[in-house]
Design an enzyme around this catalytic site. Structure first.
Site, PDB file in Angstrom:
ATOM      1  N   LYS A  31       2.687  10.695  -0.643  1.00  0.00           N
ATOM      2  CA  LYS A  31       1.750  10.482   0.567  1.00  0.00           C
ATOM      3  C   LYS A  31       2.533  11.950   1.556  1.00  0.00           C
ATOM      4  CE  LYS A  31      -1.798   8.295   2.225  1.00  0.00           C
ATOM      5  NZ  LYS A  31      -2.814   7.659   1.997  1.00  0.00           N
ATOM      6  N   ASP A  74       1.934  14.954   1.246  1.00  0.00           N
ATOM      7  CA  ASP A  74       1.265  15.887   2.146  1.00  0.00           C
ATOM      8  C   ASP A  74       0.213  15.261   2.719  1.00  0.00           C
ATOM      9  OD1 ASP A  74       0.148  13.666  -0.179  1.00  0.00           O
ATOM     10  OD2 ASP A  74      -1.631  14.598   0.282  1.00  0.00           O
ATOM     11  N   GLN A 122       1.956  -6.067  -3.180  1.00  0.00           N
ATOM     12  CA  GLN A 122       2.420  -6.776  -2.060  1.00  0.00           C
ATOM     13  C   GLN A 122       3.385  -5.301  -1.602  1.00  0.00           C
ATOM     14  OE1 GLN A 122       1.890  -9.523  -3.316  1.00  0.00           O
ATOM     15  NE2 GLN A 122      -0.713  -8.698  -2.546  1.00  0.00           N
ATOM     16  N   ASP A 145       0.896  -1.076   0.257  1.00  0.00           N
ATOM     17  CA  ASP A 145       0.288   0.227  -0.046  1.00  0.00           C
ATOM     18  C   ASP A 145       0.815   1.405  -0.219  1.00  0.00           C
ATOM     19  OD1 ASP A 145      -2.363  -1.756   0.139  1.00  0.00           O
ATOM     20  OD2 ASP A 145      -2.805  -1.304   2.416  1.00  0.00           O
ATOM     21  N   ARG A 152      -5.946   0.274   8.349  1.00  0.00           N
ATOM     22  CA  ARG A 152      -4.393   0.997   8.583  1.00  0.00           C
ATOM     23  C   ARG A 152      -3.395   0.867   9.786  1.00  0.00           C
ATOM     24  NH1 ARG A 152      -3.583   2.811   2.311  1.00  0.00           N
ATOM     25  NH2 ARG A 152      -4.741   0.241   1.191  1.00  0.00           N
ATOM     26  N   LYS A 199      -0.977   4.358  -8.088  1.00  0.00           N
ATOM     27  CA  LYS A 199      -0.557   5.579  -8.427  1.00  0.00           C
ATOM     28  C   LYS A 199       1.035   5.356  -8.971  1.00  0.00           C
ATOM     29  CE  LYS A 199       0.214  10.609  -7.870  1.00  0.00           C
ATOM     30  NZ  LYS A 199       0.184  11.272  -6.998  1.00  0.00           N
ATOM     31  N   ARG A 231       2.220 -29.042  -5.802  1.00  0.00           N
ATOM     32  CA  ARG A 231       1.696 -29.253  -7.601  1.00  0.00           C
ATOM     33  C   ARG A 231       0.580 -30.331  -7.267  1.00  0.00           C
ATOM     34  NH1 ARG A 231       6.435 -33.057  -7.353  1.00  0.00           N
ATOM     35  NH2 ARG A 231       6.924 -32.285  -5.399  1.00  0.00           N
ATOM     36  N   ASN A 263      -5.093 -10.666  -3.681  1.00  0.00           N
ATOM     37  CA  ASN A 263      -4.951  -9.681  -2.143  1.00  0.00           C
ATOM     38  C   ASN A 263      -4.673  -8.066  -2.219  1.00  0.00           C
ATOM     39  OD1 ASN A 263      -2.312 -10.530  -3.496  1.00  0.00           O
ATOM     40  ND2 ASN A 263      -2.035 -10.999  -1.481  1.00  0.00           N
ATOM     41  N   GLY A 294      -4.351  -4.174  -3.906  1.00  0.00           N
ATOM     42  CA  GLY A 294      -5.641  -3.632  -3.417  1.00  0.00           C
ATOM     43  C   GLY A 294      -4.869  -2.373  -4.570  1.00  0.00           C
ATOM     44  N   HIS A 295      -4.857  -1.945  -5.873  1.00  0.00           N
ATOM     45  CA  HIS A 295      -3.978  -0.774  -6.363  1.00  0.00           C
ATOM     46  C   HIS A 295      -4.584   0.411  -6.575  1.00  0.00           C
ATOM     47  CE1 HIS A 295      -0.267  -3.897  -6.913  1.00  0.00           C
ATOM     48  NE2 HIS A 295      -0.499  -3.681  -5.825  1.00  0.00           N
ATOM     49  N   LYS A 353       2.212   2.454  -5.007  1.00  0.00           N
ATOM     50  CA  LYS A 353       2.586   0.987  -6.110  1.00  0.00           C
ATOM     51  C   LYS A 353       1.078   2.139  -7.229  1.00  0.00           C
ATOM     52  CE  LYS A 353       2.577  -2.624  -4.446  1.00  0.00           C
ATOM     53  NZ  LYS A 353       1.533  -1.935  -2.708  1.00  0.00           N
TER      54      LYS A 353
HETATM   55  P1  GDP Z   1      -0.595   0.277  -3.082  1.00  0.00           P
HETATM   56  O1  GDP Z   1      -1.333  -0.961  -2.972  1.00  0.00           O
HETATM   57  O2  GDP Z   1       0.439   0.874  -3.177  1.00  0.00           O
HETATM   58  O3  GDP Z   1      -1.430   0.470  -5.370  1.00  0.00           O
HETATM   59  O4  GDP Z   1      -1.566   1.636  -2.862  1.00  0.00           O
HETATM   60  P2  GDP Z   1      -2.930   1.179  -2.651  1.00  0.00           P
HETATM   61  O5  GDP Z   1      -3.849   1.890  -3.334  1.00  0.00           O
HETATM   62  O6  GDP Z   1      -3.166   0.530  -1.637  1.00  0.00           O
HETATM   63  O7  GDP Z   1      -2.711   2.810  -1.471  1.00  0.00           O
HETATM   64  C1  GDP Z   1      -2.662   3.436  -1.328  1.00  0.00           C
HETATM   65  C2  GDP Z   1      -3.400   5.069  -0.637  1.00  0.00           C
HETATM   66  O8  GDP Z   1      -2.474   5.959  -1.000  1.00  0.00           O
HETATM   67  C3  GDP Z   1      -4.369   4.668  -2.654  1.00  0.00           C
HETATM   68  O9  GDP Z   1      -5.476   5.784  -1.761  1.00  0.00           O
HETATM   69  C4  GDP Z   1      -4.110   6.592  -3.354  1.00  0.00           C
HETATM   70  O10 GDP Z   1      -4.727   7.465  -4.018  1.00  0.00           O
HETATM   71  C5  GDP Z   1      -3.347   6.956  -2.252  1.00  0.00           C
HETATM   72  N1  GDP Z   1      -1.834   7.976  -2.689  1.00  0.00           N
HETATM   73  C6  GDP Z   1      -1.178   7.313  -3.639  1.00  0.00           C
HETATM   74  N2  GDP Z   1       0.182   8.128  -3.529  1.00  0.00           N
HETATM   75  C7  GDP Z   1      -0.285   9.600  -2.485  1.00  0.00           C
HETATM   76  C8  GDP Z   1      -0.220  10.774  -2.112  1.00  0.00           C
HETATM   77  O11 GDP Z   1       0.635  11.047  -2.878  1.00  0.00           O
HETATM   78  N3  GDP Z   1      -0.751  11.528  -1.336  1.00  0.00           N
HETATM   79  C9  GDP Z   1      -2.439  11.331  -1.180  1.00  0.00           C
HETATM   80  N4  GDP Z   1      -2.771  11.608  -0.025  1.00  0.00           N
HETATM   81  N5  GDP Z   1      -2.447   9.747  -1.425  1.00  0.00           N
HETATM   82  C10 GDP Z   1      -1.462   9.108  -1.959  1.00  0.00           C
HETATM   83  P1  IMO Z   2      -1.088  -4.016  -2.054  1.00  0.00           P
HETATM   84  O1  IMO Z   2      -0.374  -4.501  -3.067  1.00  0.00           O
HETATM   85  C1  IMO Z   2      -0.848  -4.493   2.168  1.00  0.00           C
HETATM   86  C2  IMO Z   2      -1.354  -8.742   3.931  1.00  0.00           C
HETATM   87  C3  IMO Z   2      -2.732  -8.853   4.848  1.00  0.00           C
HETATM   88  C4  IMO Z   2      -1.840  -9.872   5.817  1.00  0.00           C
HETATM   89  C5  IMO Z   2      -0.698 -10.501   4.826  1.00  0.00           C
HETATM   90  C6  IMO Z   2      -0.965 -12.465   4.055  1.00  0.00           C
HETATM   91  O2  IMO Z   2      -2.208  -3.387  -2.529  1.00  0.00           O
HETATM   92  O3  IMO Z   2       0.228  -3.284  -1.781  1.00  0.00           O
HETATM   93  P2  IMO Z   2      -2.751 -12.844   2.060  1.00  0.00           P
HETATM   94  O4  IMO Z   2      -3.859 -12.356   1.896  1.00  0.00           O
HETATM   95  O5  IMO Z   2      -1.365 -12.035   0.897  1.00  0.00           O
HETATM   96  O6  IMO Z   2      -2.495 -13.623   1.847  1.00  0.00           O
HETATM   97  O7  IMO Z   2      -2.628 -12.024   3.083  1.00  0.00           O
HETATM   98  O8  IMO Z   2      -0.703  -9.592   3.583  1.00  0.00           O
HETATM   99  N1  IMO Z   2      -1.250  -8.276   2.716  1.00  0.00           N
HETATM  100  C7  IMO Z   2      -0.942  -7.003   2.444  1.00  0.00           C
HETATM  101  N2  IMO Z   2      -0.978  -5.052   3.040  1.00  0.00           N
HETATM  102  N3  IMO Z   2      -1.142  -4.807   0.928  1.00  0.00           N
HETATM  103  C8  IMO Z   2      -1.294  -5.281   0.335  1.00  0.00           C
HETATM  104  O9  IMO Z   2      -1.036  -5.793  -1.084  1.00  0.00           O
HETATM  105  C9  IMO Z   2      -1.345  -7.021   0.343  1.00  0.00           C
HETATM  106  N4  IMO Z   2      -1.477  -8.316   0.137  1.00  0.00           N
HETATM  107  C10 IMO Z   2      -1.568  -9.009   1.248  1.00  0.00           C
HETATM  108  O10 IMO Z   2      -3.225  -7.860   5.363  1.00  0.00           O
HETATM  109  O11 IMO Z   2      -1.402  -9.803   6.511  1.00  0.00           O
HETATM  110 MG    MG Z   3      -2.880  -1.741  -1.898  1.00  0.00          MG
END
Ligand code: GDP
Ligand code: IMO
Ligand code: MG
Length: 430
Positions: free
Chosen positions: A331, A333, A223, A13, A305, A18, A142, A38, A40-41, A16
């Protein structure tokens, strides 16, 4: 020609999605190479927010071809839902290729995920319950069913006839009450296979062709380094390799092509799930970090989180294991409005300085962070951050520049992308 790999440096999170969307503007192909639903981008375009779990975040850039590589485990229902939702928002998904060697997440994997989490008790990672662990267990053991089987009703039937009874015995042994019905699973999965068949291909061959035609390929990690099955906080991380080297294996391209490695780090740290987190903060400071700039809530599970300060012990290790070439810091900001901002520069364990991130969770949970404090910067509005980003790095508040310069000096890696908000325009790149 170089391939660019984008990886997370912390606990996932980092932003990535963005950064991949930003870089995809200059890419011809975007490839997911590990993980599964798993992930969420989040990508924001205008006022529209997109949350991708399986589709590569490059899908919104119409010039790009998008690939889901062999290293990803695919939940067909989730992927079909995402394809439909993305189409409904007016984007073409015809440029998608799915590896015939990618493994399929079956309904029993999700059931077993929940049962294993319960049985593990305090060793459970707090998974996303997307069936990730059990499908990677099946891949390595397997027992797996791959996309080439899903699109072949004869092979699918044959495999399910063997696997379903085995999985039923496992569910029973774990104390689960769920009943697996072979016919129901088969019917459902055959239908998914038919709908996904037009996208399924030997993506390694396809990528090799693209590389030979000098196409620009961007590899999107999911991840983060500290969730990696090999290098992460075992057993609290995920079940796939999340580091840059995994892009070669998970996409089926030679490693010599992957020479531009971009690591994404949030300007602080967040974690959704269990396990030690040395710089974690609680109370009103945690609330401040969690509630601003779009909020720190799981993109996949909506869980709040855990949050904490930037941790350079974690990042130094991430620089090493990924062979990082440059950094993207997101982030910044969100930290606006704080008087002082601590950065963790080292740990102490039993009074001794700890230089490297420990392997043992028992040791890590007893590590005390050593902080260096930095001057804060003003809390600007989103439009002010965008106006600042437009002017470039030199227009950033001095305290932000000092914060970034310290990170660069400590990690010995240049910051190539600076993100100061969710929108595309709130980005400074080089
Ligand atoms: P990812 O899994 O690495 O793609 O990240 P996520 O999308 O799960 O979580 C990142 C969160 O931060 C999302 O809600 C983005 O829209 C937000 N985000 C990314 N860059 C920035 C930033 O520079 N500032 C703010 N405020 N939010 C950001
Ligand atoms: P992105 O790509 C944040 C965490 C879960 C749990 C552990 C194992 O959005 O950054 P799983 O379902 O993979 O067996 O869970 O890993 N986890 C993440 N935490 N961002 C993710 O993906 C994650 N994918 C898995 O919360 O602790
Ligand atoms: Mg994510």
């Amino acid at each position: 020609m170089t391939g660019t790999v984008v990886v997370g440096l912390q606990f996932g999170d980092e932003g990535k999605g963005k950064i991949v969307d930003y870089l995809a503007d200059r890419a011809d192909v975007v490839v997911r190479f590990q993980g599964g639903a798993n992930a969420g981008h989040t990508v924001q375009v205008g006022d529209q927010l997109y949350a991708f779990h399986l589709l590569p975040s490059g899908v919104l850039r119409t010039r790009s071809m998008n690939v889901i590589g062999n290293g990803v485990v695919i939940d067909p229902a989730q992927l079909l839902k995402e394809i439909e939702e993305t189409r409904a928002l007016g984007h073409s998904v015809e440029n998608l290729r799915i590896s015939d060697r990618a493994h399929v997440v079956m309904p029993y994997h999700k059931i077993i995920d929940g049962l294993e989490e319960k049985l593990k008790g305090s060793l459970g990672a707090g998974t996303t319950l997307r069936g990730i662990g059990p499908s990677f267990e099946d891949k390595v053991g397997r027992f797996g069913i791959r996309m080439c089987d899903l699109v072949d009703p004869v092979a699918l039937r044959e495999k399910l006839e063997t696997m379903v009874p085995i999985k039923q015995r496992l569910i029973d042994a774990y104390g689960g009450t769920e009943r697996l019905d072979l016919e129901t699973i088969y019917k459902e999965q055959v239908e998914y296979g038919l709908r996904l068949a037009p996208f399924v291909a030997d993506t390694s061959v396809w990528l090799d062709g693209a590389i030979r035609r000098r196409k620009r390929v961007l590899f999107e990690g999911a991840q983060g380094t500290h969730l990696c099955i090999d290098h992460g906080i075992y057993p609290f991380g995920t079940s796939s390799d999340c580091v840059a080297g995994a892009a070669s294996v998970g996409a089926g391209v030679g490693p010599q092509f992957l020479t531009d490695i971009v690591g994404v780090a949030k300007a602080f740290t967040s974690r959704v799930g269990t396990g030690p987190f040395p710089t974690e903060v609680e109370g009103s400071t945690a609330e401040y970090l969690r509630e601003r700039g779009g909020g720190e809530y799981g993109t996949t599970t909506r869980r709040p989180r855990r949050v904490g300060w930037l941790d350079l012990v974690m990042l130094r290790m991430a620089v090493r294991v990924n062979g990082l070439v440059s950094l993207a810091v997101t982030k910044l900001d969100v930290l606006g409005g704080l008087d002082r901002i601590p950065i963790c520069v080292g740990y102490r364990f039993d009074g001794e300085a700890v230089k490297e991130f420990p392997a043992s969770m028992r040791v890590l949970s007893r590590c005390e962070p050593v902080y260096r404090e930095f001057k804060g910067w003003p809390d600007l509005s989103e439009s002010d951050w965008i106006a600042t980003a437009k002017k470039g790095k030199r227009a950033l508040p001095e305290a932000v520049r000092k914060y970034l310069e310290f990170i660069e000096a400590q990690l010995k890696v240049p910051v190539r992308i600076i993100s100061v908000g969710r929108p595309r325009a709130a980005t400074i790149g080089h």
